[in-house]
Design a protein around this motif. Structure first.
Motif, PDB file in Angstrom:
ATOM      1  N   GLY A   1      59.434  48.637  82.746  1.00 20.66           N
ATOM      2  CA  GLY A   1      60.550  48.093  81.920  1.00 20.66           C
ATOM      3  C   GLY A   1      61.255  47.182  80.284  1.00 20.66           C
ATOM      4  N   ILE A   2      60.538  47.821  78.999  1.00 18.06           N
ATOM      5  CA  ILE A   2      60.712  47.662  78.116  1.00 18.06           C
ATOM      6  C   ILE A   2      61.813  49.555  77.727  1.00 18.06           C
ATOM      7  N   ARG A   3      61.860  50.013  78.426  1.00 13.61           N
ATOM      8  CA  ARG A   3      63.007  50.904  78.572  1.00 13.61           C
ATOM      9  C   ARG A   3      63.966  50.554  79.201  1.00 13.61           C
ATOM     10  N   ARG A   4      63.957  50.196  80.405  1.00 11.83           N
ATOM     11  CA  ARG A   4      64.817  49.560  80.723  1.00 11.83           C
ATOM     12  C   ARG A   4      65.357  48.703  80.475  1.00 11.83           C
ATOM     13  N   LEU A   5      64.985  47.629  80.037  1.00 15.61           N
ATOM     14  CA  LEU A   5      65.294  46.687  79.221  1.00 15.61           C
ATOM     15  C   LEU A   5      66.569  46.769  77.973  1.00 15.61           C
ATOM     16  N   ALA A   6      66.176  47.174  77.670  1.00 15.30           N
ATOM     17  CA  ALA A   6      66.523  48.077  76.057  1.00 15.30           C
ATOM     18  C   ALA A   6      67.601  49.138  76.643  1.00 15.30           C
ATOM     19  N   ARG A   7      67.962  49.183  78.232  1.00 18.49           N
ATOM     20  CA  ARG A   7      68.950  49.888  78.344  1.00 18.49           C
ATOM     21  C   ARG A   7      70.144  49.358  78.971  1.00 18.49           C
ATOM     22  N   ARG A   8      69.282  47.392  79.229  1.00 17.03           N
ATOM     23  CA  ARG A   8      70.141  46.850  80.116  1.00 17.03           C
ATOM     24  C   ARG A   8      70.517  46.968  81.183  1.00 17.03           C
ATOM     25  N   GLU A   9      69.199  47.535  81.480  1.00 21.17           N
ATOM     26  CA  GLU A   9      68.937  47.789  82.629  1.00 21.17           C
ATOM     27  C   GLU A   9      68.180  46.552  83.802  1.00 21.17           C
ATOM     28  N   ALA A  10      67.983  46.212  84.777  1.00 19.67           N
ATOM     29  CA  ALA A  10      67.494  45.520  85.572  1.00 19.67           C
ATOM     30  C   ALA A  10      66.277  45.590  85.732  1.00 19.67           C
ATOM     31  N   VAL A  11      65.190  45.137  85.378  1.00 25.03           N
ATOM     32  CA  VAL A  11      63.583  44.734  85.728  1.00 25.03           C
ATOM     33  C   VAL A  11      63.536  43.723  86.379  1.00 25.03           C
ATOM     34  N   VAL A  12      62.499  43.940  87.688  1.00 21.43           N
ATOM     35  CA  VAL A  12      62.665  42.367  88.557  1.00 21.43           C
ATOM     36  C   VAL A  12      62.073  42.414  89.551  1.00 21.43           C
ATOM     37  N   ASP A  13      60.645  41.840  89.398  1.00 18.17           N
ATOM     38  CA  ASP A  13      59.157  42.065  90.246  1.00 18.17           C
ATOM     39  C   ASP A  13      60.371  40.814  91.448  1.00 18.17           C
ATOM     40  N   ALA A  14      60.676  41.225  92.693  1.00 14.35           N
ATOM     41  CA  ALA A  14      61.430  40.816  93.675  1.00 14.35           C
ATOM     42  C   ALA A  14      59.951  39.801  94.396  1.00 14.35           C
ATOM     43  N   ASP A  15      58.560  39.750  94.141  1.00 16.21           N
ATOM     44  CA  ASP A  15      58.300  38.562  95.307  1.00 16.21           C
ATOM     45  C   ASP A  15      58.298  37.575  94.111  1.00 16.21           C
ATOM     46  N   LEU A  16      58.258  37.325  92.491  1.00 14.95           N
ATOM     47  CA  LEU A  16      58.147  36.997  91.659  1.00 14.95           C
ATOM     48  C   LEU A  16      59.197  36.076  91.736  1.00 14.95           C
ATOM     49  N   VAL A  17      60.456  36.677  92.057  1.00 14.03           N
ATOM     50  CA  VAL A  17      61.754  35.763  91.803  1.00 14.03           C
ATOM     51  C   VAL A  17      62.109  34.845  92.862  1.00 14.03           C
ATOM     52  N   MET A  18      61.841  36.175  94.263  1.00 13.13           N
ATOM     53  CA  MET A  18      61.431  35.077  94.990  1.00 13.13           C
ATOM     54  C   MET A  18      60.886  33.495  95.364  1.00 13.13           C
ATOM     55  N   ALA A  19      60.131  33.475  94.524  1.00 17.69           N
ATOM     56  CA  ALA A  19      58.233  32.780  94.192  1.00 17.69           C
ATOM     57  C   ALA A  19      58.875  31.628  93.591  1.00 17.69           C
ATOM     58  N   ALA A  20      59.528  31.963  92.515  1.00 13.50           N
ATOM     59  CA  ALA A  20      60.478  30.845  91.637  1.00 13.50           C
ATOM     60  C   ALA A  20      61.929  30.519  92.117  1.00 13.50           C
ATOM     61  N   LEU A  21      62.719  31.035  92.975  1.00 13.04           N
ATOM     62  CA  LEU A  21      63.775  30.585  93.475  1.00 13.04           C
ATOM     63  C   LEU A  21      63.422  29.129  95.044  1.00 13.04           C
ATOM     64  N   ALA A  22      62.335  30.194  95.117  1.00 12.98           N
ATOM     65  CA  ALA A  22      61.764  29.125  96.296  1.00 12.98           C
ATOM     66  C   ALA A  22      61.644  27.528  96.521  1.00 12.98           C
ATOM     67  N   THR A  23      62.603  27.283  97.096  1.00 15.12           N
ATOM     68  CA  THR A  23      62.393  25.054  96.746  1.00 15.12           C
ATOM     69  C   THR A  23      61.703  24.985  98.401  1.00 15.12           C
ATOM     70  N   ASP A  24      61.668  25.246  99.640  1.00  9.36           N
ATOM     71  CA  ASP A  24      61.122  24.932 100.959  1.00  9.36           C
ATOM     72  C   ASP A  24      60.017  24.719 100.471  1.00  9.36           C
ATOM     73  N   ASN A  25      59.149  23.818 101.417  1.00  7.60           N
ATOM     74  CA  ASN A  25      57.865  22.942 101.107  1.00  7.60           C
ATOM     75  C   ASN A  25      57.031  24.853 101.693  1.00  7.60           C
ATOM     76  N   PRO A  26      56.075  24.978 101.398  1.00  6.64           N
ATOM     77  CA  PRO A  26      55.044  25.942 102.408  1.00  6.64           C
ATOM     78  C   PRO A  26      54.063  24.991 102.797  1.00  6.64           C
ATOM     79  N   LEU A  27      53.998  23.761 103.248  1.00 13.56           N
ATOM     80  CA  LEU A  27      53.127  23.019 104.324  1.00 13.56           C
ATOM     81  C   LEU A  27      53.728  23.647 104.863  1.00 13.56           C
ATOM     82  N   THR A  28      53.008  23.498 106.511  1.00 12.96           N
ATOM     83  CA  THR A  28      53.398  23.788 107.699  1.00 12.96           C
ATOM     84  C   THR A  28      53.453  21.794 108.242  1.00 12.96           C
ATOM     85  N   ASP A  29      54.834  22.218 109.292  1.00 14.05           N
ATOM     86  CA  ASP A  29      54.531  20.657 110.412  1.00 14.05           C
ATOM     87  C   ASP A  29      52.981  19.974 109.709  1.00 14.05           C
TER      88      ASP A  29
END
Length: 194
Positions: free
Chosen positions: A108-136
């Motif tokens: 990740g350090i090497r990729r960022l130094a080259r300005r390439e993307a470093v992403v943990d997709a699960d974390l990004v989805m969790a960060a952007l989630a706004t939906d209620n995690p509770l069932t009805d």
């Protein structure tokens, strides 16, 4: 090219261990280590790293560092929503989970130094989630609990057993990160789920 790296991680053991891992890499040099959020910006200004590896908990209060050097943010999935403020245009930010193997951080350090993307997709989805995690059903249980109904009354209202209501309350607590029913109600109200 040697990648000048700043480590801003909570916990001397973790910081020291990662520093040792990075020291074994010929193209990465740790120029500074800090363990407090209020020291991150000052260290970036003083040491001018190419990449800063930071613990989300240290910069959760906000830091201007992201505009001055690329950040490789290590975040726990439970606190992923704290990443939202960092995911803005114009910032070079990589995101990895705290449970990744050390080699992922090195890469990740090497990729960022080259300005390439470093992403943990699960974390990004969790960060952007706004939906209620509770069932009805969990939402109904929590809504009645918030109104002050005891477990037996909630069970009667929803035609469930008391044990099933308790199971729902345990799942609700786990999903909200709450230790008590009162705390679960507060989290759900603050999030607009009930």
């Amino acid at each position: 090219m040697v990648i000048r790296t700043l480590l801003a991680l909570d916990g001397a053991l973790v910081r020291g261990a990662l520093s040792l891992v990075l020291a074994a890499e010929e193209d990465i040099h740790v120029v500074a280590e800090v363990g407090r959020g209020d020291a991150v910006d000052q260290a970036v200004d003083a040491r001018r790293p190419d990449v800063a590896v930071v613990d989300l908990d240290l910069i959760a209060g906000g830091t201007a560092t992201a505009g001055r050097c690329p950040l490789l943010v290590l975040a726990d999935r439970r606190h992923a929503r704290g990443l939202r403020g960092l995911l803005t245009p114009g910032r070079t930010v990589g995101i990895l989970g705290t449970e990744v193997p050390p080699q992922r951080v090195v890469d990740g350090i090497r990729r960022l130094a080259r300005r390439e993307a470093v992403v943990d997709a699960d974390l990004v989805m969790a960060a952007l989630a706004t939906d209620n995690p509770l069932t009805d059903r969990e939402t109904e249980v929590l809504r009645l609990t918030a109104e002050g109904a005891p477990v037996d009354e909630v069970a009667g209202s929803l035609r469930l057993s008391s044990g099933t209501v308790r199971n729902h309350l345990r799942r609700i607590a786990r999903k909200t990160g709450a230790r008590t029913r009162v705390e679960a109600v507060r989290v759900a109200r603050d999030s607009g789920w009930i």
